[in-house]
Design a protein around this motif. Structure first.
Motif, PDB file in Angstrom:
ATOM      1  N   VAL A   7      51.556  38.981  58.498  1.00  0.00           N
ATOM      2  CA  VAL A   7      52.202  37.877  59.205  1.00  0.00           C
ATOM      3  C   VAL A   7      51.373  36.614  58.984  1.00  0.00           C
ATOM      4  O   VAL A   7      50.212  36.546  59.380  1.00  0.00           O
ATOM      5  N   VAL A   8      51.979  35.624  58.364  1.00  0.00           N
ATOM      6  CA  VAL A   8      51.341  34.329  58.140  1.00  0.00           C
ATOM      7  C   VAL A   8      51.618  33.427  59.339  1.00  0.00           C
ATOM      8  O   VAL A   8      52.757  33.363  59.816  1.00  0.00           O
ATOM      9  N   LEU A   9      50.601  32.748  59.837  1.00  0.00           N
ATOM     10  CA  LEU A   9      50.747  31.803  60.945  1.00  0.00           C
ATOM     11  C   LEU A   9      50.318  30.423  60.475  1.00  0.00           C
ATOM     12  O   LEU A   9      49.217  30.261  59.930  1.00  0.00           O
ATOM     13  N   VAL A  10      51.175  29.425  60.673  1.00  0.00           N
ATOM     14  CA  VAL A  10      50.830  28.049  60.301  1.00  0.00           C
ATOM     15  C   VAL A  10      51.083  27.143  61.506  1.00  0.00           C
ATOM     16  O   VAL A  10      52.211  27.047  62.005  1.00  0.00           O
ATOM     17  N   GLY A  78      55.794  29.580  61.902  1.00  0.00           N
ATOM     18  CA  GLY A  78      55.259  28.233  61.830  1.00  0.00           C
ATOM     19  C   GLY A  78      55.694  27.418  63.020  1.00  0.00           C
ATOM     20  O   GLY A  78      56.792  27.625  63.567  1.00  0.00           O
ATOM     21  N   PHE A  79      54.828  26.512  63.435  1.00  0.00           N
ATOM     22  CA  PHE A  79      55.153  25.623  64.545  1.00  0.00           C
ATOM     23  C   PHE A  79      55.147  24.177  64.074  1.00  0.00           C
ATOM     24  O   PHE A  79      54.171  23.734  63.448  1.00  0.00           O
ATOM     25  N   SER A  80      56.197  23.427  64.363  1.00  0.00           N
ATOM     26  CA  SER A  80      56.289  21.999  64.105  1.00  0.00           C
ATOM     27  C   SER A  80      55.992  21.688  62.632  1.00  0.00           C
ATOM     28  O   SER A  80      56.734  22.117  61.758  1.00  0.00           O
ATOM     29  N   ALA A  81      54.905  20.969  62.330  1.00  0.00           N
ATOM     30  CA  ALA A  81      54.589  20.651  60.935  1.00  0.00           C
ATOM     31  C   ALA A  81      54.381  21.918  60.115  1.00  0.00           C
ATOM     32  O   ALA A  81      54.714  21.963  58.920  1.00  0.00           O
ATOM     33  N   GLY A  82      53.846  22.956  60.744  1.00  0.00           N
ATOM     34  CA  GLY A  82      53.680  24.228  60.050  1.00  0.00           C
ATOM     35  C   GLY A  82      55.014  24.878  59.740  1.00  0.00           C
ATOM     36  O   GLY A  82      55.187  25.500  58.684  1.00  0.00           O
ATOM     37  N   ALA A  83      55.972  24.737  60.654  1.00  0.00           N
ATOM     38  CA  ALA A  83      57.312  25.279  60.425  1.00  0.00           C
ATOM     39  C   ALA A  83      57.998  24.553  59.280  1.00  0.00           C
ATOM     40  O   ALA A  83      58.621  25.169  58.400  1.00  0.00           O
ATOM     41  N   ARG A  84      57.878  23.237  59.261  1.00  0.00           N
ATOM     42  CA  ARG A  84      58.476  22.448  58.188  1.00  0.00           C
ATOM     43  C   ARG A  84      57.861  22.827  56.841  1.00  0.00           C
ATOM     44  O   ARG A  84      58.557  22.942  55.823  1.00  0.00           O
ATOM     45  N   THR A  85      56.546  23.056  56.837  1.00  0.00           N
ATOM     46  CA  THR A  85      55.859  23.451  55.613  1.00  0.00           C
ATOM     47  C   THR A  85      56.347  24.801  55.110  1.00  0.00           C
ATOM     48  O   THR A  85      56.593  24.985  53.909  1.00  0.00           O
ATOM     49  N   LEU A  86      56.518  25.758  56.019  1.00  0.00           N
ATOM     50  CA  LEU A  86      57.009  27.073  55.620  1.00  0.00           C
ATOM     51  C   LEU A  86      58.432  27.009  55.081  1.00  0.00           C
ATOM     52  O   LEU A  86      58.768  27.719  54.125  1.00  0.00           O
ATOM     53  N   LEU A  87      59.270  26.179  55.679  1.00  0.00           N
ATOM     54  CA  LEU A  87      60.634  26.022  55.157  1.00  0.00           C
ATOM     55  C   LEU A  87      60.596  25.476  53.735  1.00  0.00           C
ATOM     56  O   LEU A  87      61.360  25.923  52.865  1.00  0.00           O
ATOM     57  N   GLU A  88      59.723  24.518  53.483  1.00  0.00           N
ATOM     58  CA  GLU A  88      59.624  23.966  52.131  1.00  0.00           C
ATOM     59  C   GLU A  88      59.114  25.016  51.152  1.00  0.00           C
ATOM     60  O   GLU A  88      59.603  25.112  50.017  1.00  0.00           O
ATOM     61  N   ILE A  89      58.123  25.809  51.568  1.00  0.00           N
ATOM     62  CA  ILE A  89      57.608  26.874  50.710  1.00  0.00           C
ATOM     63  C   ILE A  89      58.721  27.845  50.342  1.00  0.00           C
ATOM     64  O   ILE A  89      58.876  28.237  49.178  1.00  0.00           O
ATOM     65  N   ALA A  90      59.520  28.230  51.341  1.00  0.00           N
ATOM     66  CA  ALA A  90      60.621  29.159  51.085  1.00  0.00           C
ATOM     67  C   ALA A  90      61.676  28.536  50.180  1.00  0.00           C
ATOM     68  O   ALA A  90      62.182  29.177  49.255  1.00  0.00           O
TER      69      ALA A  90
END
Length: 222
Positions: A7-10, A78-90
């Motif tokens: 599980v990756v957490l950002v 991912g939370f907030s900026a981390g969530a946005r980053t994970l969406l971009e990675i995907a």
């Protein structure tokens, strides 16, 4: 879906892996369930490399993905900026996901963000947003100058086409009082997604909200 996947957490802006996920018990609960945790600090945050040049944050998604791209399919939160980053990675296929939970984020990911429109270094006491993030940065042990550079980086909004390319299962969680917007609106832009709205929760309380945590952990099979 493999319930044994790492599980990756950002975390979000101005926070860190230790500050954002540790106190609420995310890491402990995941490890107790037998899951390996890969907690990644955003560039300019926590233990990650810090720079005061916005150009050094030109590709945050690639930098974060490098921490786990070789692990095969992972689950991620991912939370907030981390969530946005994970969406971009995907969306860009920089790493492979089984399940992806994004918190504190909504349809605004499609909107253009003007670089320099927000300064965490603003000492004006009437700038409530800057005050909140400065306090968050202080409690996380972050320096303001690298965070300011991170915030000023050139970042293109995600497009509907990019979101449609995310084929893994996605859970979108936001609080009722979170300006991120309707989780269902973002979920509707993704091929296989569900939105969950947490009553009476705001943006900054979401990571420690027990109902939000339960929704995410259930989604991950924990």
């Amino acid at each position: 879906m493999a319930d044994s996947a790492p599980v990756v957490l950002v975390h979000g802006f101005a926070s860190s892996s230790e500050h954002g996920w540790g106190p609420a018990g995310w890491v402990e609960m995941l490890r107790e369930a037998g899951r390996e945790v890969i907690a990644v600090d955003l560039p300019g945050h926590g233990t990650a490399q810090r720079s005061t040049d916005p150009a050094d944050y030109a590709d945050v998604a690639a930098t974060v993905a490098a921490a786990f791209a070789d692990r095969g399919p992972v689950d991620a939160v991912g939370f907030s900026a981390g969530a946005r980053t994970l969406l971009e990675i995907a969306a860009r296929g920089l790493a492979s996901f089984d399940r992806l939970a994004v918190m504190g984020i909504g349809p605004a990911v499609l909107e253009v963000r003007e670089a320099g429109s927000f300064s965490i270094e603003n000492a004006d006491p009437t700038d409530v947003r800057a005050r909140l993030f400065r306090g968050l940065a202080k409690s996380a042990g972050n320096d303001l100058a690298p965070l300011a550079a991170f915030a000023r980086r050139a970042a293109e909004p995600l497009t509907a086409v990019e979101l449609a390319a995310i084929t893994c299962e996605v859970l979108v969680v936001t609080g009722e009082r979170d300006p991120a917007g309707d989780p269902e609106a973002l979920a509707a832009m993704l091929p296989s997604a569900t939105g969950v709205l947490i009553e009476r929760a705001d943006h900054f309380s979401l990571q420690s909200n027990m109902r939000a945590m339960a929704a995410v952990l259930d989604f991950l099979g924990v």
